[in-house]
Design an enzyme around this catalytic site. Structure first.
Site, PDB file in Angstrom:
ATOM      1  N   CYS A 120      -7.898 -15.214  -0.236  1.00  0.00           N
ATOM      2  CA  CYS A 120      -8.265 -13.974  -1.804  1.00  0.00           C
ATOM      3  C   CYS A 120      -7.042 -12.786  -1.635  1.00  0.00           C
ATOM      4  O   CYS A 120      -6.559 -12.919  -0.583  1.00  0.00           O
ATOM      5  CB  CYS A 120      -9.621 -12.882  -1.229  1.00  0.00           C
ATOM      6  N   CYS A 121      -6.561 -12.705  -2.996  1.00  0.00           N
ATOM      7  CA  CYS A 121      -5.267 -11.633  -2.763  1.00  0.00           C
ATOM      8  C   CYS A 121      -6.326 -10.211  -2.366  1.00  0.00           C
ATOM      9  O   CYS A 121      -6.743  -9.980  -2.625  1.00  0.00           O
ATOM     10  CB  CYS A 121      -4.947 -11.537  -4.183  1.00  0.00           C
ATOM     11  N   LYS A 170       0.676  -1.075   0.119  1.00  0.00           N
ATOM     12  CA  LYS A 170       0.051   0.548   0.012  1.00  0.00           C
ATOM     13  C   LYS A 170       0.586   1.392  -0.030  1.00  0.00           C
ATOM     14  O   LYS A 170       1.077   2.399   0.835  1.00  0.00           O
ATOM     15  CB  LYS A 170      -0.663  -0.045   1.152  1.00  0.00           C
ATOM     16  N   GLY A 198     -10.153   0.973  -0.537  1.00  0.00           N
ATOM     17  CA  GLY A 198     -10.937  -0.596   0.298  1.00  0.00           C
ATOM     18  C   GLY A 198     -11.594  -1.183  -0.102  1.00  0.00           C
ATOM     19  O   GLY A 198     -12.129  -0.592  -1.484  1.00  0.00           O
ATOM     20  N   ARG A 229     -12.115 -13.655   8.871  1.00  0.00           N
ATOM     21  CA  ARG A 229     -13.179 -13.870   8.768  1.00  0.00           C
ATOM     22  C   ARG A 229     -13.464 -14.345   7.000  1.00  0.00           C
ATOM     23  O   ARG A 229     -12.778 -14.442   5.890  1.00  0.00           O
ATOM     24  CB  ARG A 229     -13.071 -11.692   8.128  1.00  0.00           C
ATOM     25  N   CYS A 247      -6.907  -7.661 -15.028  1.00  0.00           N
ATOM     26  CA  CYS A 247      -5.591  -8.636 -15.054  1.00  0.00           C
ATOM     27  C   CYS A 247      -4.636  -8.716 -15.440  1.00  0.00           C
ATOM     28  O   CYS A 247      -3.202  -8.817 -15.154  1.00  0.00           O
ATOM     29  CB  CYS A 247      -6.765  -9.386 -14.076  1.00  0.00           C
TER      30      CYS A 247
END
Ligand SMILES: [Zn+2]
Lengths: 382, 134
Positions: A199-200, A17, A116, A188, A81
């Protein structure tokens, strides 16, 4: 007949990030590093191909002007992608046909701009209007895979555990902590049966490779690099009715064509960087690439066949699950990993005597298609 | 001026006018489909062009209200709470994405499902006759 094409350098920033960097800020450093590592001057470059999905107008030109690179064609490529890998495919085509000698390919994406959440999809798409999100697409693949095979949620977790183990060895990876099956299963829930570590992550990144013709490579007296043995791009084909979600024809067909072009088979590969956007994808792609029979991809992850010391190391970089998945950058970053592995520059994650590598990215959530795009490359150590 | 032909103008398709997948037919409220009068291909939604033979001779038809649940998930992220979503293969072979409503019968792939409508919402739910245990 087409001419041989080589990747002669690669550079990238660690994925993560990078909130204070723009598209330009993400891409300029690896662009300079890749040019320097290739031993070329700006004036040697014949064309620039830039893969991104969310960079906006003239992303490539905005990056290149910062280093005074202009005049030559700059082509911006969006294939979700597969954007970065499609950009490589375009560069490969131009060089292999003898139209140009040296191309720079940039893959770049800044997902923190969205603050996000899941990847924004086209609001014009019918299923997007109905509320589809990418995790749900893969979750439905997973539900069906668990229904048709003897795989369990534990097997889906094993893929994430392997990805984190590999990512822990990779200084370019967004996630560098190892994890356990229990942690993954108790995390989660995102879309059943997928939990968050299946999940990526979203993040930012940039990767750059330089491609050259055999003629240019000799003229420059550059390092050997790696040979592009196959470059294949397929698009999705609509199905108005039944589609087998665990036998994605776009990846099966692309792999078949790539093996034919390279003149090798799955047993020859030393490593694969594949599109593990969600853990279920890796099991399905083992089967699509002929590493296992349909329904038996899960055996490979259980038996440790796809990690270091196994038959073929899948996602030595940590893959999308650990390295991260800044959409347009991923396809180029995979090729950077192949370049480093095949030129013995992969440090702690180096695969012993690696000679053949495959990279694979798909792209896009579009109603009626499995994926919108699929790009596969095969490389041989030169 | 010499006589000359003029290239015809292609016309845009007003595909943003018909957003809803549910419509009223003689049979009642049904999912909206489109059937090609040239090749017979049937598709979900209001279409103007057949994706198989590219004919523009396409009719609006009611789709079957029953089918088989191909796969499903429950989405836990976002603002909608837990949201079950699935792909349903309707009895005429057309596949649609659909909200799935869960009741006493646990969801499983390949179970029979049927269309339900609550005011403006439509969904599929396990068909009457689907047992609690598979
Ligand atoms: Zn037709």
């Amino acid at each position: 007949m087409s001419d041989n094409v080589f990747v002669i350098s690669a550079a990238m920033i660690p994925f993560g990030k990078h909130r204070t960097s723009s598209y330009v800020g993400l891409a300029v450093s690896p662009l300079i590093d890749a040019i320097r590592d290739a031993g070329i001057e700006k004036s040697d470059i014949d064309a620039v191909y830039v893969g991104h999905s969310y960079g906006g107008m003239m992303t490539g030109q905005r990056i290149c002007k910062e280093i005074g690179l202009g005049t030559i064609p700059t082509v911006n490529v969006d294939n979700a992608c597969s954007s970065g890998a499609t950009a490589i495919h375009e560069a490969w085509q131009a060089i292999s046909q003898g139209l140009i000698d040296i191309a720079v390919v940039i893959g770049v994406e800044k997902l923190t701009q969205f603050g996000g959440g899941t990847l924004p999809l086209s609001p014009e798409d019918r299923e997007v209007k109905q509320g589809i999100i990418m995790p749900a697409v893969y979750a439905m693949r997973a539900t069906r895979y668990l229904h048709e095979t003897d795989a369990t949620p534990e097997d889906l977790a094993l893929v994430s555990v392997k990805a984190r183990k590999h990512g822990a060895l990779n200084p370019f990876a967004q996630f560098r902590q190892e994890t356990t099956v229990e942690e993954v299963l108790n995390a989660r829930r995102v879309a059943d049966p997928l939990t968050l570590p299946m999940c990526c992550p979203t993040g930012d990144g940039a990767a750059v490779v330089v491609l050259a013709s055999e003629r240019a490579r000799k003229r420059l007296d550059s390092k050997p690099g790696i040979r592009v043995a196959a470059s294949v791009l397929h698009s999705g084909h609509v199905a108005e009715g039944f589609r087998d979600m665990i036998k994605p024809e776009i990846s099966y067909d692309s792999a078949r064509d790539a093996y034919a072009m390279a003149g090798i088979g799955p047993k020859d590969l030393d490593m694969i960087e594949l599109h593990d956007a969600f853990s279920i994808a890796e099991l399905i792609y083992y089967e699509a690439f002929g590493l296992a029979e349909p329904g038996h991809g899960v055996d490979l992850i259980r038996d440790g066949k796809t990690t270091f010391g196994g038959d073929v190391v899948v996602n030595p970089s940590g893959g999308l699950l650990s390295k991260g998945h800044p959409v347009g950058a991923s396809g180029v970053a995979q090729v950077a990993e192949a370049f480093w592995q095949l030129t013995d520059q992969a440090g702690a994650r180096q695969i012993d005597k690696a000679r053949w590598a495959m990279t694979h990215v798909t792209g896009g959530g579009t109603a009626g298609l499995d994926h919108g795009a699929c790009t596969i490359h095969i490389f041989e150590a030169a | 001026m010499t006589a000359t032909t003029e290239a015809p103008a292609s016309q845009p398709i007003a595909d943003m006018e018909a957003d809803s997948l549910i419509g009223t037919f003689a049979e009642g409220q049904r999912l909206v489909g489109s059937q090609c009068n040239a090749c017979g291909c049937t598709m979900i939604g209001s279409r103007v062009v057949c994706s198989s033979c590219i004919s523009r001779d396409v009719s609006r038809v009611a789709l079957p209200s029953t089918g088989v649940l191909y796969s499903f998930t429950r989405i836990h992220v976002g603002t909608a709470g837990i949201r079950p979503l699935g792909y349903v293969d309707l009895d005429n072979g057309v596949r649609t994405l659909a909200d799935i409503r869960e009741g006493d019968v646990p969801l499983r792939p390949d179970m029979r499902v049927e269309l339900g409508i609550d005011d403006d919402d439509w969904f599929f739910a396990p068909a009457a006759g689907e047992k609690r245990e598979a």
